[in-house]
Design a protein around this motif. Sequence first.
Motif, PDB file in Angstrom:
ATOM      1  N   UNK A 296       2.164  37.786  44.207  1.00 52.40           N
ATOM      2  CA  UNK A 296       3.067  37.248  45.196  1.00 52.40           C
ATOM      3  C   UNK A 296       4.120  38.294  45.907  1.00 52.40           C
ATOM      4  N   UNK A 297       4.106  38.469  47.156  1.00 56.05           N
ATOM      5  CA  UNK A 297       4.958  39.494  47.717  1.00 56.05           C
ATOM      6  C   UNK A 297       6.311  38.599  48.420  1.00 56.05           C
ATOM      7  N   UNK A 306       5.211  34.856  48.574  1.00 56.06           N
ATOM      8  CA  UNK A 306       3.829  34.324  49.372  1.00 56.06           C
ATOM      9  C   UNK A 306       2.749  35.201  48.642  1.00 56.06           C
ATOM     10  N   UNK A 307       1.620  34.430  48.087  1.00 59.19           N
ATOM     11  CA  UNK A 307       0.341  35.127  47.482  1.00 59.19           C
ATOM     12  C   UNK A 307      -0.178  36.063  48.638  1.00 59.19           C
ATOM     13  N   UNK A 321      -3.124  29.656  45.059  1.00 58.91           N
ATOM     14  CA  UNK A 321      -1.812  29.817  44.678  1.00 58.91           C
ATOM     15  C   UNK A 321      -0.708  29.706  45.737  1.00 58.91           C
ATOM     16  N   UNK A 322       0.372  28.829  45.312  1.00 60.48           N
ATOM     17  CA  UNK A 322       1.295  28.304  46.330  1.00 60.48           C
ATOM     18  C   UNK A 322       2.341  29.478  46.641  1.00 60.48           C
ATOM     19  N   UNK A 323       3.094  29.030  47.755  1.00 59.11           N
ATOM     20  CA  UNK A 323       4.306  29.836  48.312  1.00 59.11           C
ATOM     21  C   UNK A 323       5.230  29.435  47.161  1.00 59.11           C
ATOM     22  N   UNK A 324       6.007  30.272  46.564  1.00 61.58           N
ATOM     23  CA  UNK A 324       7.051  29.887  45.762  1.00 61.58           C
ATOM     24  C   UNK A 324       8.579  30.024  46.613  1.00 61.58           C
ATOM     25  N   UNK A 370      10.483  43.041  45.297  1.00 62.47           N
ATOM     26  CA  UNK A 370       9.469  43.131  46.435  1.00 62.47           C
ATOM     27  C   UNK A 370       8.441  42.069  46.007  1.00 62.47           C
ATOM     28  N   UNK A 371       8.529  41.470  44.866  1.00 61.26           N
ATOM     29  CA  UNK A 371       7.579  40.393  44.635  1.00 61.26           C
ATOM     30  C   UNK A 371       7.516  40.219  43.364  1.00 61.26           C
TER      31      UNK A 371
END
Length: 619
Positions: A296-297, A306-307, A321-324, A370-371
């Motif tokens: 995820x970035x 964001x995946x 995968x979801x956005x955390x 950065x992720x």
Amino acid sequence: MQPSTSISGEIRVLHVDDDPDLGDLVATYLEREDERLAVETATTVADGLARLEEVAIDCVISDYDMPGRNGLEFLEAIRADRPDLPFFLFTGKGSEEIASDAISAGVTDYLQKETGTEQYALLANRVVNAVERARAEQAEQRHLRAIETAQEGISILNADGEFIYVNDAYVALYGYDRAELLGAHWSLLYPDRDTQEIQKEILPAVREHGFWRGETTGLRADGSTFIEDHRLATTDHGELVCTVLDTTDHRRHRQAIEELHSTARAFIQAETAEEVAEIAATAVRDILDMPANGVHRYDETDNGLVPVAWTDRTEELVGEPPVFEPGEGIAWNAFASGEPLVYDDIATNDDRYNPDTPIRSQLALPLDGRGVHLIGSPEPAAFDETDVSLAKTVAAHATAALERVEREQELSRQNERLATFTDIVSHDLRNPLNVAIGRLELAEDACDCPHLADVDQALQRTETLLDDLHAFARAGTATLDPENVNLSNSSRACWEHVETGPATLVTDAQQVITADRSRLQELLENLFRNAVEHGGDGVTITVGDLEDGFYVADDGHGISAEDTEVVFDYGYSTSEDGTGFGLSIVREIADAHDWELRVTDSDAGGARFEIRDVETGGP
């Protein structure tokens, strides 16, 4: 002030110069160039050494000529205790001898003080890059030590062959409790058929030589056997130190490390963050055998993770995968804290994103702001210490690659802005310049004024400056289109586009090189002009092959030793008519190709420009 696109965290710099006003000036400019730089100053080597004992310093910048001890003596004192600390010699008193001594003493970089403030941007960039390399190397060494140490089981036997010490790895390797091994004889851990060989051949060899290494067959508590890499050494007290490694795992881990080193080259070649993420996810899946993982970035616009890359196994287990978002899940916790999170079982962890997730084991590895790289398994306790260490190694490679991509993208944006600015300036000045040239011609026809010749010369020089400014900006920003280029043919074609007068071209080059054809032509044309301009009447210019590149040499007046340090700086020229951009353009084109450029004396006493690290093309 430059944005933070490289390593994160404060970089503490110690600048030692006997001129306190200059020290303060350098500190001010460095801190303005990069907000991570925090500069401390000292005026003597003694004060500098004292500050190093008091404060954790990431980099040292030192003058050379100072009262008491000079910069080289300062460097030697530091290298005695801190061999890897980045050290820059930033001096106004430069010579080849000083530079050579500095390199021999282990200097990180050697820079000559110049007038103007542009030099501080270069110094700040090199300091950041040096600290980045040093920190990356230190992190890699820590990873490798952790990987190798985790594999080895260590025990100590007394003179009777009984265990008096076993570490955790040794206990786990054979499947016994510590209490079961302490006081037991070593023969407990070997099949009967091997015990006699150990007693008759291996132990006598240890007593004779003090050391033995080879393969033996270990016997676990459950009756299973394994081939072990076995090292034995005696102590001064007659004890026997045993180091054992399961070669099955050892070979697998060694292979993983070797493959990860190969992956590091792929990281270096990646051009986008998405490519970096794909390489990381693939490496963890294929090399570390962790099929469920994804990267995820962090997206500043959405303020979320964001995946960008994930494996098929990940999608089978959790779907896309979801956005955390901030505060959501273990992923965000690792990202926000900057610390790796390792869980053997997240089934009862309140921070898990999905209460119904099939994932049990979880690794969340932050990528330095950065992720985050997430690795999971439906099995509890699926990852041992070695798995975690190897995964951290991948994360470290990915982080370094993301930093480089960001740095290169920012540089590309800056180059685009420079090119745009140069085009605007060139266009806006070209029209009034053309008007002035035209009006001058009318004036010359209308009257006979002695001053008009000087005006004509000034206008011609202005036009040349505009052309060179545009070429200089284009050299550093143009996209390369490499192809196979015959060096000799290209040299002769370029010669036709240069005012050479009575000069002579000799083309001894035989090879075909890989280069952008138009950029190579600009490089050669500027080297030819420079030789004609500075080499004297009837100069002979030779283009020839090097083992890893080519050279352009002349039999003219040559370049003085002091000028070799600054000859490629833009604006530098020893000719009243020169613009100082010609060799700067050569440097920019060489840098764009990742070629090494240097100047030396030719066999005929003139100047010789060597271009190395050039890729050779086909026939």
